[in-house]
Design an enzyme around this catalytic site. Structure first.
Site, PDB file in Angstrom:
ATOM      1  CG  HIS A   1       2.779   4.824   1.459  1.00 56.41           C
ATOM      2  ND1 HIS A   1       3.893   5.631   1.430  1.00 56.41           N
ATOM      3  CD2 HIS A   1       3.236   3.557   1.625  1.00 56.41           C
ATOM      4  CE1 HIS A   1       4.981   4.879   1.556  1.00 56.41           C
ATOM      5  NE2 HIS A   1       4.599   3.615   1.685  1.00 56.41           N
TER       6      HIS A   1
ATOM      7  CD  GLU B   1       3.996   3.854   5.360  1.00 53.32           C
ATOM      8  OE1 GLU B   1       3.503   2.815   4.881  1.00 53.32           O
ATOM      9  OE2 GLU B   1       5.205   4.125   5.271  1.00 53.32           O
TER      10      GLU B   1
ATOM     11  CE1 TYR C   1       7.710   8.144   0.207  1.00 54.65           C
ATOM     12  CE2 TYR C   1       5.417   7.777  -0.428  1.00 54.65           C
ATOM     13  CZ  TYR C   1       6.727   7.316  -0.315  1.00 54.65           C
ATOM     14  OH  TYR C   1       7.041   6.054  -0.730  1.00 54.65           O
TER      15      TYR C   1
ATOM     16  CG  HIS D   1       2.565  -1.177   0.608  1.00 53.87           C
ATOM     17  ND1 HIS D   1       2.414  -1.209   1.977  1.00 53.87           N
ATOM     18  CD2 HIS D   1       3.533  -0.252   0.343  1.00 53.87           C
ATOM     19  CE1 HIS D   1       3.255  -0.325   2.519  1.00 53.87           C
ATOM     20  NE2 HIS D   1       3.941   0.257   1.558  1.00 53.87           N
TER      21      HIS D   1
END
Length: 355
Positions: free
Chosen positions: A179, A319, A181, A105
């Site tokens: 990203h 993602e 969740y 990342h």
């Protein structure tokens, strides 16, 4: 459509951090200029009750000190780059080794810890925020001054569209994603969530989660979600959980030009996820060639919203992205953005109730 802006925190250098909340009267989302981070998505369940389906922190301080990339924009290259290096032409670029011998990342200085300029965007049917910044030549080890735009727009049909644009003055690798969740029940383990993917292949990876270059068929394996299946059904068969890049219908092995799209008009439906107790369903559309499916394998112990301590598999991520380690895979479509090109990628998360 309503947009609310509020002061949310202050960095050590005095920079103010803001939180934006966008509502269409039926659902809403909140995001911050710190890391272009999505902090909440609130949708109504089958009983008409509001449910926050985003796992993350309750306060700015949680995002300031956290290391799980909750809800953040990720770049300049999302996912992993093997051996923390790549070559463009005859020049080798060395990156941070923040994931064993690899880069994850973008390295130690991730976009999730950077301030972006925020601009409110309003159209007839949608509203949201566009975030911009210039990533300077050499930032994170990547070449080129890269002008970046990240926008989140909510429309009247409960579609949250995430768009990314980039230009550069020097050939560079680009790969952006979000990203977030998700937990469509709002809390608890995601094992009972039902998923279906329009994907027949995943990328084979080595022990360090770096792709080998091979594509594997999912049919008859624990990775097969071509038919509806509970996420938890086979999760114990894949080690600590899912953390694999699935191949979308847009991948073309014969294509050798920029794998990061230059046109955001072509979208395919990649996945649907449904949570039976709340009745909430989420669909994902994208123009990217891959999507990392991650089941929160390493969030155990993180302090989340309202002081809750998260456990592994309390959330999932979808993602959308170029394939990980693409800069080191000459047989795959390149992720190199050239001067004069405009990278345009788009992902839509659509929310509703399953009848």
């Amino acid at each position: 459509m309503k947009i609310k802006k509020q002061k949310w925190g202050v960095l050590s250098d005095g920079t103010k951090v803001h939180l934006y909340t966008v509502s269409n009267g039926n659902m809403s989302f909140s995001c911050t200029d710190y890391g272009c981070t999505i902090t909440s998505i609130i949708v109504k369940d089958k009983n008409g009750n509001d449910t926050d389906i985003i796992v993350g922190h309750s306060t700015f301080e949680g995002y300031l000190t956290g290391d799980k990339f909750f809800g953040a924009a990720v770049g300049r290259f999302a996912n992993r780059i093997g051996k923390a290096s790549f070559t463009i032409g005859k020049t080798e670029y060395k990156l941070d080794k923040n994931d064993g011998p690899n880069t994850l990342h973008g390295g130690f200085d991730g976009y999730n810890k950077m301030i972006f300029k925020a601009h409110i965007v309003e159209t007839k049917k949608a509203a949201g925020i566009e975030f911009t910044r210039i990533s300077p030549d050499g930032e994170q080890g990547f070449p080129g001054n890269c002008e970046i735009s990240v926008s989140y727009l909510l429309d009247t049909n409960n579609n949250l569209t995430m768009s990314y644009k980039a230009t550069t003055d020097k050939a560079t690798t680009v790969n952006f994603t979000n990203h977030s969740y998700f937990n469509l029940a709002g809390n608890g383990n995601i094992g009972e969530h039902v998923m279906k993917m329009n994907s027949t292949k995943i990328l084979e990876v080595n022990a360090k989660l770096i792709p080998t270059g091979k594509l594997l068929d999912v049919k008859g394996t624990p990775f097969d979600f071509t038919k509806e299946k509970k996420i938890g059904k086979d999760i114990a068969k894949v080690g600590v959980g899912y953390d694999h890049c699935y191949v979308t219908e847009l991948f073309d092995p014969a294509k050798k030009d920029c794998g990061c799209p230059l046109d955001d008009s072509d979208l395919v439906e990649f996945a649907t996820v449904y949570e039976p107790t709340k009745g909430i369903e989420m669909s994902v559309y994208t123009n990217m060639e891959g999507c990392q499916f991650y089941t929160g394998n390493f969030i155990k112990g993180a302090v989340g919203k309202n002081g809750r301590i998260y456990n592994a598999h309390d959330a999932f991520c979808l993602e959308t992205q170029c394939f990980p380690d693409t800069p080191n895979k000459p047989d795959w479509p390149t992720c190199i953005l050239q001067p004069g090109q405009i990278m345009k990628t788009k992902t839509i998360y659509s929310f509703g109730l399953k009848e």
